[in-house]
Motif scaffolding. Sequence first.
Motif, short mmCIF file in Angstrom:
data_model
loop_
_atom_site.label_atom_id
_atom_site.label_comp_id
_atom_site.label_asym_id
_atom_site.label_seq_id
_atom_site.Cartn_x
_atom_site.Cartn_y
_atom_site.Cartn_z
N GLU A 179 0.80 -1.15 -0.20
CA GLU A 179 0.02 -0.03 0.25
C GLU A 179 0.82 1.31 -0.08
OE1 GLU A 179 -3.30 2.08 2.92
OE2 GLU A 179 -2.94 -0.04 3.35
N LEU A 180 1.91 1.35 0.76
CA LEU A 180 2.61 2.41 0.88
C LEU A 180 3.56 2.57 -0.09
CD1 LEU A 180 1.71 2.74 4.00
CD2 LEU A 180 3.98 3.18 4.49
N THR A 181 4.20 1.69 -0.79
CA THR A 181 5.03 1.65 -1.91
C THR A 181 4.36 2.02 -3.04
OG1 THR A 181 5.05 -1.00 -2.09
CG2 THR A 181 6.88 0.17 -0.96
N ASN A 182 2.95 1.79 -3.36
CA ASN A 182 2.25 1.96 -4.57
C ASN A 182 1.98 3.47 -4.32
OD1 ASN A 182 1.86 -0.47 -5.84
ND2 ASN A 182 -0.12 -1.05 -4.74
N ARG A 183 1.93 3.99 -3.11
CA ARG A 183 1.55 5.47 -3.06
C ARG A 183 2.71 6.24 -3.18
NH1 ARG A 183 -1.33 5.57 2.01
NH2 ARG A 183 0.06 6.68 3.04
N LEU A 184 4.16 5.71 -2.72
CA LEU A 184 5.26 6.63 -2.43
C LEU A 184 6.36 6.43 -3.46
CD1 LEU A 184 5.26 6.25 1.37
CD2 LEU A 184 4.38 8.17 0.04
N ILE A 185 6.60 5.42 -4.13
CA ILE A 185 7.83 5.09 -4.90
C ILE A 185 7.44 4.46 -5.95
CG2 ILE A 185 9.83 5.34 -3.00
CD1 ILE A 185 9.85 2.58 -2.50
N PHE A 186 8.13 4.56 -7.06
CA PHE A 186 7.93 4.15 -8.40
C PHE A 186 8.46 2.61 -8.58
CE2 PHE A 186 12.04 5.87 -9.15
CZ PHE A 186 12.48 4.95 -10.28
N GLN A 187 9.53 2.38 -7.79
CA GLN A 187 9.88 1.10 -7.95
C GLN A 187 10.52 0.28 -6.75
OE1 GLN A 187 12.62 1.11 -11.47
NE2 GLN A 187 14.19 -0.41 -10.52
N VAL A 188 10.43 -0.87 -6.50
CA VAL A 188 10.82 -1.51 -5.35
C VAL A 188 11.51 -2.85 -5.52
CG1 VAL A 188 10.16 -2.34 -3.08
CG2 VAL A 188 8.79 -0.56 -4.12
N SER A 189 12.77 -2.83 -5.31
CA SER A 189 13.40 -3.99 -5.39
C SER A 189 13.29 -5.12 -4.27
CB SER A 189 15.16 -3.65 -5.45
OG SER A 189 15.67 -3.62 -4.18
N ASP A 190 13.71 -6.39 -4.63
CA ASP A 190 13.56 -7.57 -3.69
C ASP A 190 14.32 -6.84 -2.33
OD1 ASP A 190 11.92 -8.87 -5.58
OD2 ASP A 190 13.73 -10.04 -6.16
N SER A 191 15.60 -6.52 -2.55
CA SER A 191 16.20 -6.22 -1.15
C SER A 191 15.53 -4.89 -0.25
CB SER A 191 17.56 -5.97 -1.47
OG SER A 191 17.65 -4.62 -2.32
N MET A 192 15.01 -4.26 -0.97
CA MET A 192 14.17 -3.08 -0.31
C MET A 192 12.90 -3.53 0.32
SD MET A 192 13.42 0.14 -2.83
CE MET A 192 14.98 0.60 -4.29
N HIS A 193 12.21 -4.41 -0.38
CA HIS A 193 11.22 -5.23 0.29
C HIS A 193 11.50 -6.16 1.59
CE1 HIS A 193 7.27 -6.61 0.31
NE2 HIS A 193 6.72 -6.04 -0.79
N LYS A 194 12.70 -6.56 1.32
CA LYS A 194 13.08 -7.39 2.58
C LYS A 194 13.34 -6.61 3.59
CE LYS A 194 14.74 -11.62 0.02
NZ LYS A 194 15.89 -12.24 -0.28
N ASP A 195 14.12 -5.23 3.53
CA ASP A 195 14.22 -4.44 4.81
C ASP A 195 12.91 -3.81 5.21
OD1 ASP A 195 16.98 -4.79 4.20
OD2 ASP A 195 17.20 -2.89 2.82
N MET A 196 12.04 -3.57 4.41
CA MET A 196 10.83 -3.15 4.76
C MET A 196 10.08 -4.16 5.77
SD MET A 196 9.31 -0.99 1.60
CE MET A 196 10.26 0.17 0.42
N GLU A 197 10.03 -5.23 5.33
CA GLU A 197 9.69 -6.58 6.08
C GLU A 197 10.14 -6.61 7.66
OE1 GLU A 197 9.14 -10.25 4.12
OE2 GLU A 197 8.19 -9.28 2.53
N SER A 198 11.68 -6.16 7.55
CA SER A 198 12.32 -6.43 8.94
C SER A 198 11.78 -5.16 9.61
CB SER A 198 13.81 -6.44 8.61
OG SER A 198 14.24 -5.26 8.15
N LEU A 199 11.48 -4.11 9.17
CA LEU A 199 10.97 -2.76 10.01
C LEU A 199 9.45 -2.95 10.47
CD1 LEU A 199 12.53 0.12 7.90
CD2 LEU A 199 12.77 -0.36 10.36
N LEU A 200 8.83 -3.70 9.64
CA LEU A 200 7.45 -4.17 9.79
C LEU A 200 7.37 -5.57 9.88
CD1 LEU A 200 4.98 -2.06 10.38
CD2 LEU A 200 4.23 -2.58 8.15
#
Length: 464
Positions: A412-433
């Motif tokens: 939801e947040l990445t759809n609203r805020l950034i145009f491109q999300v890599s796998d490593s970014m996604h993993k970092d976000m999952e570790s935060l949430l």
Amino acid sequence: MKKSNLWSLRLGFSGKQANEIEKLGLEKFLKRSYESKFDKELPAFLVEEPKTLAELKEFNQSIKIADPETKKSILSKQANCRVEQKKWWIDKMRTSEFPLRESMVCFWHNHFVAISQKVHVNYWIYQYDMILRENAFGNFKELTKQVLKSNAMVKYLDNGDNKKGKINENLSRELLELFTIGIGNYTEEDIKNGAKALAGLNTGDNGAVYRELEEDNTNKTYFGKTGNWKADDLVDIIFEQKSIPYLITRKILKWFIYDNPPEDLVVHYGDYFRKVDFEIESLLTKIFTEEYKKDTAGTKIKNPLVYILQLADELQIANVDYIMITDFLKQQGMDLYNQKSVKGWDGGNLWLTPQIYLQRNNISNSLCSGMSLTKKTIKPIKEGDMPRSDYEKFEVKIDFSTNGNNKTIITELTNRLIFQVSDSMHKDMESLLKYDFDPKEEHANFAVIRLFNYITKLPEYQLI
């Protein structure tokens, strides 16, 4: 990033309009933007400012004869008025239902540059601002004529010093070089004869007027045409030139979509602009509707204004400190009404130097922590820092669905805020949430804001 969010940022400084773009469709959204009303009432901070030449003369005389303390007080009041003017404009940018007009005012403000510190008369800057606002979607040729005969532009480019027999070429040169056809499309003789045509055009009570004893009424040859030309005649002749549409279409594409506009698009839209007789509304509609269909996300660095207003909007800050915003913009090199030169803000890569990137990260840290800012305190807030006494705390919150889980909220947040999300970014976000994150839990908002703060520091977040 969803296309509606991308274009909401491009057309109006924050993501607020994304739902309207989706609901109405882009063409209807644009039409409502063009038809949107704007406030024409004189702001309170200008009521006591000098407006006529007689009032200005009296004001300047009062400063000349004042004792040091009184003089300091008068000058301080005038400086405060300039601050209020910036706050007034930021409020319009932030609160307008359809802020495309204000985005265009900002564009024209950076195209037809007239810097307040040199113009010095606050009311003239306001008058100039209103010319840009009223003609934001109008005709480029008519807007150029009005700008050329405004007190602000005449004062800023020293045309008061341009008199018969004692020519000042500043206004004549910038009219060609920066405002209309660009370098390489005119001669030095055109500049000299243009300056003669503008000789005697000086400030007046309701805009610039020719002063009979100072104007040059001889025949001048301008782009091969000879006559006793005046300001409007110069503009009419300039707009007959083959190269006239391309400088402005390049700048519009750069302002809204591409830091480096493809040359074929500059020509494509420039040719169309000439075909529609330089009607700005028609040009904008064609550019936006055609470019909307393309995948152009990530082609432009957010300017500081887009960045800070998006941040305040996403964090739902109720009472935004406009002084903080003006200070932030100044530090980021986008001081409203005060560009560094007549060329305006260059933008592009200059919006993301290492120092600017650090300042962006610092302000995100502070705002996500619910801390107000001052000039001295745009610094990182690190874990374990003691609360600062010069901060005022305020509530921040962010929109997210409480019916999902950590992965759906990240999407939801990445759809609203950034145009491109890599796998490593996604993993970092999952570790935060964390995987066991509960969006219905009382303090879930703090966890999502922590994620948002991380996102704002990504290079991809800096792009639109």
